[in-house]
Design an enzyme around this catalytic site. Structure first.
Site, short mmCIF file in Angstrom:
data_model
loop_
_atom_site.label_atom_id
_atom_site.label_comp_id
_atom_site.label_asym_id
_atom_site.label_seq_id
_atom_site.Cartn_x
_atom_site.Cartn_y
_atom_site.Cartn_z
N ASP A 52 -39.34 29.56 53.83
CA ASP A 52 -39.68 28.18 53.55
C ASP A 52 -39.99 27.31 54.74
OD1 ASP A 52 -39.63 28.95 50.81
OD2 ASP A 52 -37.43 28.52 50.69
N ASP A 99 -39.16 26.03 45.57
CA ASP A 99 -39.20 27.30 45.70
C ASP A 99 -38.17 27.72 44.39
OD1 ASP A 99 -38.94 30.03 46.57
OD2 ASP A 99 -36.68 29.73 47.31
#
Length: 796
Positions: free
Chosen positions: A683, A480
């Site tokens: 996530d 990420d």
């Protein structure tokens, strides 16, 4: 530009073991797992209708069909045992577990019903002294060792001393060896009895049977020698094996002492973490005076003073002062970190220079230190997939060894040279003694305990043993951007005014409307205005338009601050600054347009700085052969800009949580082993689905349940360290398992006398006892080497 960038919130609930649960699910899971005790093996189990039997009005729950069948065959044997078992936990609530069988948990010390090993506390304590079993075994060993030595000397040279009265020698050996067998060996015979009662053959079944047979045979030979045929005569008396029984027990005790001492070192990592916490804190009272209070008396919201050289008592936020803090003991990062007002502090870290005033935010079990200790303890008690083979072998091991011992006795008795039955008996005892299921059982748990402790000192927290095994296989890493590659804290970049306005006008107007917003980008703008000491107007109205920006009225003007979609809704021509905005995005900034009464005022750029350690980390990951892929909710232009600076070739921008999950599944379908590194709720699905989910522990809440690995500092270099540690640990486990298998594969045939036709030599039961004791110790010693492994990896 989408105003709602991919900011993450660490304090939300994440999935567990590959699923995403909300808070209610978590509560129901806890309630559903109320433990019952399996009356056969003593294991803690959850209620399962398929493994439940009602007997005399009481429901009994079982861990497996095997235990259920045993119960059905003889319920009385197990009901009585369960009813009389004390189930009261100790006053301190300590739970005890078995290093080899972590599913065994009970509220009091004792022996494992499966392997007979002494249970240990799940969470070590700094206050605990020597292991009581170690103290007991040491006492038994030293008190009886002189008797064992005398009996052994008599066995070797007695026929010269007692040349005229040999039967007297047997009686003297009986008197001297009885305290060794019945006092020193008593704990072993207790475990031997438990293994038979629980129908769970283990190491103590073999040792108890072997020493018990040698001693009982010798007693009968001493008291009633006439029962034995002439072939049993040696040096004018029936051969006795008191020295074998005594030496085996003394050597087994010595082996247990060495093993217990070595095992205690595996908890050294947790004890060192527990020892980091200071005992007291300096609290500032409401009237400004100060007092030292025990750490347990610190509450959330308390103001605490941390003087130079002192440890930070709990997690919190700096209110006043500036200082450099040494956080290496928790994060593995060697250099001191500067902290100012507004920065977060981690409990147990060391204040090196200035004086600080902090506000306590997390205390007790909520602090990062407490959560790290809990995660390390849980990981140490988990089972490695590699152990499954050893478990299968150990399940049949004792039965096979007893079978081999019987065949050895019969084979030598019928086909061996005279005195054939004496040879058969001695070799059968040697077979029972040399076999060591303990070495097999300890092979991977010891490696896991040593490596998880080592990892914790480097700022790496593994959730379980499976994560350690899996980490070395990873070939693709999805990262990420926000909070993982970057700081995750947007910082003001620059302001561009439209014709007719100044930079100060734009910043003052934008900060005024953004006072009402909780968005991190808004905070960056307001903080910059305050730094420039601008006077802000209070918003008269304020409205947040999800995903595109904010609207409101300030000083009689209708304002809009957000992306191009918001400008289009307000009929504002934003294209006059469009090229400048695109150039800023190409540099990695997030851009917001500001309009007043339908006219463009200017634009503001806020950027999220790349972490200082990220370029080095990405280079190291690529050098290690990993394919690094960026997936972020940020705009494609911004994402590509950051990727370009870091040398990341594959970028996916404007991805939703579901897209990250799909990306993980796509790579897995191509046969790749995928790790996902992220730091928040969006996530969680991808973290759970990936082969190894890696959570950034930046902040103070490290218990991210979706992840298999947590990096305390959020430093990607730790992924390289984790992979090296994974490789070392798996190699160590293989060495241990290989040694245990080879040792038993060679030791048992030797003890059975397989080499006698070629060498004319037999393996003494006493040598067999020494080899058995040292096998477990050597497995533990090899595992403890991991405590010093990989110290330089990724540390700079």
């Amino acid at each position: 530009m989408n105003r709602q960038s991919d900011r993450h919130h660490q304090h939300d609930h994440h999935g567990h073991h590959g699923h995403h649960h909300g808070q209610d699910d978590a509560v129901s899971t806890v309630n559903a797992e109320k433990p019952f005790t399996d009356p056969v093996c003593g294991m803690k189990v959850s209620a399962n209708p398929d493994k439940t039997i009602e007997y005399q009005g009481t429901a009994y729950h079982f861990c497996s069909a095997k235990c259920m069948e045993k119960f059905k065959g003889n319920p009385l044997a197990y009901v009585k045992q369960e009813k009389t078992e004390p189930a009261q936990p100790l006053a301190d609530g300590t739970i005890y577990t078995c290093p080899m069988h972590p599913e065994i948990r009970q509220p009091a010390p004792g022996n494992c019903p499966k392997c007979g090993m002494a249970l240990e506390p799940m969470m070590p304590s700094l206050e605990e002294g020597d292991n009581p079993e170690l103290v007991d075994f040491r006492r038994r060993f030293w008190w009886t060792l002189p008797l064992t030595v005398i009996v052994t000397v008599l066995a070797m040279f007695g026929h010269r001393i007692f040349s005229q009265g040999l039967p007297a020698q047997s009686w003297i050996e009986l008197v001297l060896s009885t305290p060794v067998v019945l006092y020193a060996g008593w704990p072993f015979f207790v475990r031997w009895g438990q293994s038979l009662a629980n129908r769970s053959p283990n190491m103590w079944t073999l040792i108890g049977t072997g020493t018990g047979a040698a001693y009982a045979y010798s007693v009968v030979a001493t008291i009633a020698p006439e029962l034995f045929p002439p072939t049993f005569q040696m040096h004018g008396r029936v051969g006795v094996y008191y020295e074998a029984a005594a030496v085996i027990i003394s050597l087994t005790l010595l082996g247990q002492i060495l093993e217990l001492r070595a095992r205690s070192q595996t908890s050294a990592a947790i004890k060192s973490l527990l020892g980091l916490a200071p005992k007291t804190a300096r609290r500032i009272r409401a009237d400004g005076t100060e007092e030292d209070v025990p750490l347990a008396h610190v509450h959330i919201g308390d103001l605490l003073r941390v003087r130079p050289g002192e440890k930070v008592p709990v997690d919190g936020e700096v209110q006043e002062g500036e200082s450099a803090l040494d956080e290496s003991m928790l994060t593995g990062e060697p250099g001191p970190v500067t902290k100012r007002a507004g920065d977060k502090l981690i409990g147990a870290t060391i204040n090196t220079s200035g004086s600080l005033v902090m506000r306590a935010e997390k205390v007790g079990s909520q602090t990062m230190l407490s959560q790290i200790v809990q995660m390390v303890a849980n990981a140490q008690r988990s089972r490695a997939p590699m152990q499954r083979l050893a478990d299968v072998v150990a399940g049949y091991f004792v039965v096979v060894v007893v079978g081999i011992a019987i065949l050895t006795l019969l084979g030598w008795g019928y086909f061996g040279p005279e005195p054939s039955w004496v040879y058969g008996f001695v070799n059968a005892v040697a077979v029972l003694i040399i076999a060591c299921p303990c070495a097999l059982g300890l092979a991977t748990p010891m490696s896991i305990m040593a490596s998880t402790g080592r990892a914790a000192t480097q700022g790496i927290l593994f959730r379980d043993a499976a994560a350690i095994e899996e980490m070395r296989k990873i070939d693709t890493l999805i990262v990420d951007k926000t909070g993982t590659l970057t700081e995750g804290k947007p910082a003001f970049d620059q302001v561009v005014a439209a014709p007719g306005f100044t930079d100060t006008d734009v910043l003052q107007i934008a900060a005024s409307i953004d006072q009402g917003s909780e968005h991190p980008l808004a905070h960056a703008i307001v903080d910059e205005a305050r730094r420039r000491r601008l006077t802000l107007d209070k918003p008269e109205t304020f409205e947040s338009s999800s995903g595109i920006g904010v609207r409101g009225q300030v000083a009689g003007r209708r304002l809009a601050l957000g992306n191009t979609a918001l400008m289009d809704q307000e009929n504002v021509d934003w294209r006059i600054l469009g090229d400048r905005a695109e150039a800023l995005r190409n540099e990695g900034a997030s851009v917001m347009y500001l309009a007043a009464d339908g006219r463009l005022v200017g634009l503001l750029a806020v950027s999220d700085p790349v972490k200082a350690t990220t370029p080095e980390a990405v280079d190291a990951l690529k050098a290690a052969g990993l394919r690094v892929v960026m997936a972020t909710g940020d705009g494609v232009t911004t994402a590509k800009s950051v990727a370009r600076r870091l040398g990341i070739d594959e970028v996916h921008g404007e991805v939703k949580p579901q897209d990250k999950l799909t990306l993980v599944e796509r790579f897995q379908s191509e046969g790749r082993r995928v790790a996902m590194a992220g730091d928040g709720i969006n996530d969680a699905p991808a973290l759970a689905k990936s082969n190894v989910g890696i959570a950034m522990g930046t902040g103070t809440d490290v218990a991210i349940n979706s992840a298999h690995v947590t990096l305390v500092k959020g430093d990607l270099r730790a992924i390289v360290r984790a992979r090296v540690l994974s490789v070392d640990t798996v190699r160590n486990m293989r060495q241990n398992l290989g040694f245990a298998f080879i040792y038993n594969a060679m030791g048992i045939p030797l003890a059975a006398g397989l080499l006698y036709p070629f060498t004319g030599q037999l393996l003494s039961p006493m040598i067999a006892a020494l080899a058995m004791s040292l096998s477990s110790v050597s497995v533990i010693a090899n595992a403890l080497r991991l405590r010093g492994a990989g110290t330089q990896v990724g540390q700079h």
